[in-house]
Write an enzyme that holds these catalytic residues in place. Sequence first.
Site, PDB file in Angstrom:
ATOM      1  N   SER A 200       0.844  -1.186   0.000  1.00  0.00           N
ATOM      2  CA  SER A 200       0.000   0.000   0.000  1.00  0.00           C
ATOM      3  C   SER A 200       0.880   1.235   0.000  1.00  0.00           C
ATOM      4  O   SER A 200       2.095   1.157   0.149  1.00  0.00           O
ATOM      5  CB  SER A 200      -0.906   0.009   1.229  1.00  0.00           C
ATOM      6  N   LYS A 201       0.231   2.369  -0.165  1.00  0.00           N
ATOM      7  CA  LYS A 201       0.910   3.672  -0.221  1.00  0.00           C
ATOM      8  C   LYS A 201       1.921   3.858   0.911  1.00  0.00           C
ATOM      9  O   LYS A 201       2.902   4.561   0.768  1.00  0.00           O
ATOM     10  CB  LYS A 201      -0.133   4.795  -0.127  1.00  0.00           C
ATOM     11  N   ARG A 202       1.592   3.254   2.038  1.00  0.00           N
ATOM     12  CA  ARG A 202       2.447   3.417   3.199  1.00  0.00           C
ATOM     13  C   ARG A 202       3.895   3.000   2.907  1.00  0.00           C
ATOM     14  O   ARG A 202       4.835   3.562   3.430  1.00  0.00           O
ATOM     15  CB  ARG A 202       1.905   2.586   4.358  1.00  0.00           C
ATOM     16  N   GLY A 204       5.367   3.100   0.008  1.00  0.00           N
ATOM     17  CA  GLY A 204       5.968   3.777  -1.140  1.00  0.00           C
ATOM     18  C   GLY A 204       5.060   3.717  -2.354  1.00  0.00           C
ATOM     19  O   GLY A 204       3.845   3.599  -2.222  1.00  0.00           O
ATOM     20  N   GLU A 210       3.872   5.622 -11.255  1.00  0.00           N
ATOM     21  CA  GLU A 210       4.868   6.208 -10.355  1.00  0.00           C
ATOM     22  C   GLU A 210       6.259   5.625 -10.623  1.00  0.00           C
ATOM     23  O   GLU A 210       7.255   6.337 -10.585  1.00  0.00           O
ATOM     24  CB  GLU A 210       4.485   5.956  -8.891  1.00  0.00           C
TER      25      GLU A 210
END
Length: 432
Positions: A200-202, A204, A210
């Site tokens: 998840s975004k946490r 990276g 991206e």
Amino acid sequence: MSVRVRFAPSPTGTLHVGSARTALFNWLFARHHQGTFILRIEDTDQKRSNPAFLTDITESLAFLGITPDEGPYFQSRRLPLYQRAAAQLLEQGKAVQQDGAVMFPVAPQRVTFTDLLHGPITVDTSLFESLVLMKSDGLPTYNFACVVDDADMAITHIIRGDDHIANTPKQLVLYQALGFQPPQFAHIPLIVGADRARLSKRQGATSVAEYREVGYLPEAFVNYLALLGWSPGGNRELIPPEELVHAFDLSRVRKTAAQFDQQKLDWLNSQYLKRASLERLTALCGERLKAKGLLANGVDRAWLSRIAHLLQDRLKTLQDLEEEHTFFFVDPPAYQPDAVEQFLRRPGVADNLLALKERLAALPSFEAAAVERAARELIAERKLDSKALIHPARVAVTGRAVSPPLFEVMSILGKTKVVDRLEHAATQLARS
Ligand code: GLU
């Protein structure tokens, strides 16, 4: 029977690394078996679907070279198909209308299927009572549209994430009711971060776009994705896409979660950068620097190619270009305060830099070897420790404590810039 597989993203978010891996496994499986890879956009959730996400998904797949043989098909344009299938089930008394929705009461039974990775799986359908096929807004549910489409598109193998494993028995009872032969299923494991939690975004970046933006090469990213949960056996890791197609085999996909390993991705990317032709690398650097506003139009290609050549073995990603090497393109370079403090603010440095400046200014040729010879002569004459000249000169010219080989850098920058920067560092930054 020839292989037909599909990747069926919902345009409700950008293309996530996990979805890209699902797409890749389907694509590799199709290519390996000379089958057909279909792209189907599951866009019946109108509130959550967004054209910008569709663009992201399509562009990210194209970037990775995961190109469909058929499609994209859009579920939102296939509504009559689902309506007909629902009407058929209503007519046969297998489905019922309820508050404008079409419901499918599930007869209690045990459904068994043999997952290609997990083996036999048996589920008691009394767990789900009844399934919604068409919602009261006239749109099909995921499970219903998915079955109607997979049957209509003659899909032979469904390769998708583990998170859908609970949907499969529901879909199987619908295949049965509609009189369709179900395909084979392979549910591939999740991708987790270093903390073993779902990626998840946490932890990276999570979307392909991206990673593309950071400057990973498509073939490096594809190679990396393929190794997330699969391996060809042995210790082979550097496997270009053509070889992946040849080697890919569903039976070698692991059943347990695959851990995202940023270092391995970086390593693979640096390997592909090393192997890229100088021409391609120069073009990539040029595009990137222009996009970042670091390169004027019409810059000398031969000059850029010298930089690309110097950096070829040093870049992990193209982002390193603008993070660590802007001194080639920006005047004056950005001086790192720590480097200035440590290497320039020392007694004697200013004088040494000015002496170096004089020698370099007098050179007829600015080849790296000539620059180095002049610097070594000064070091010998002044009985300096070579580091006592080279470190401050590096900071003066690049602004940084660490850089590619200094004399190469100086040669590429050219006499005027080097002389100006030595002078600036000696008179403005160093302590005499
Ligand atoms: N649209 C579904 C998803 O993105 C497709 C799942 C499937 O492959 O059946 O999760």
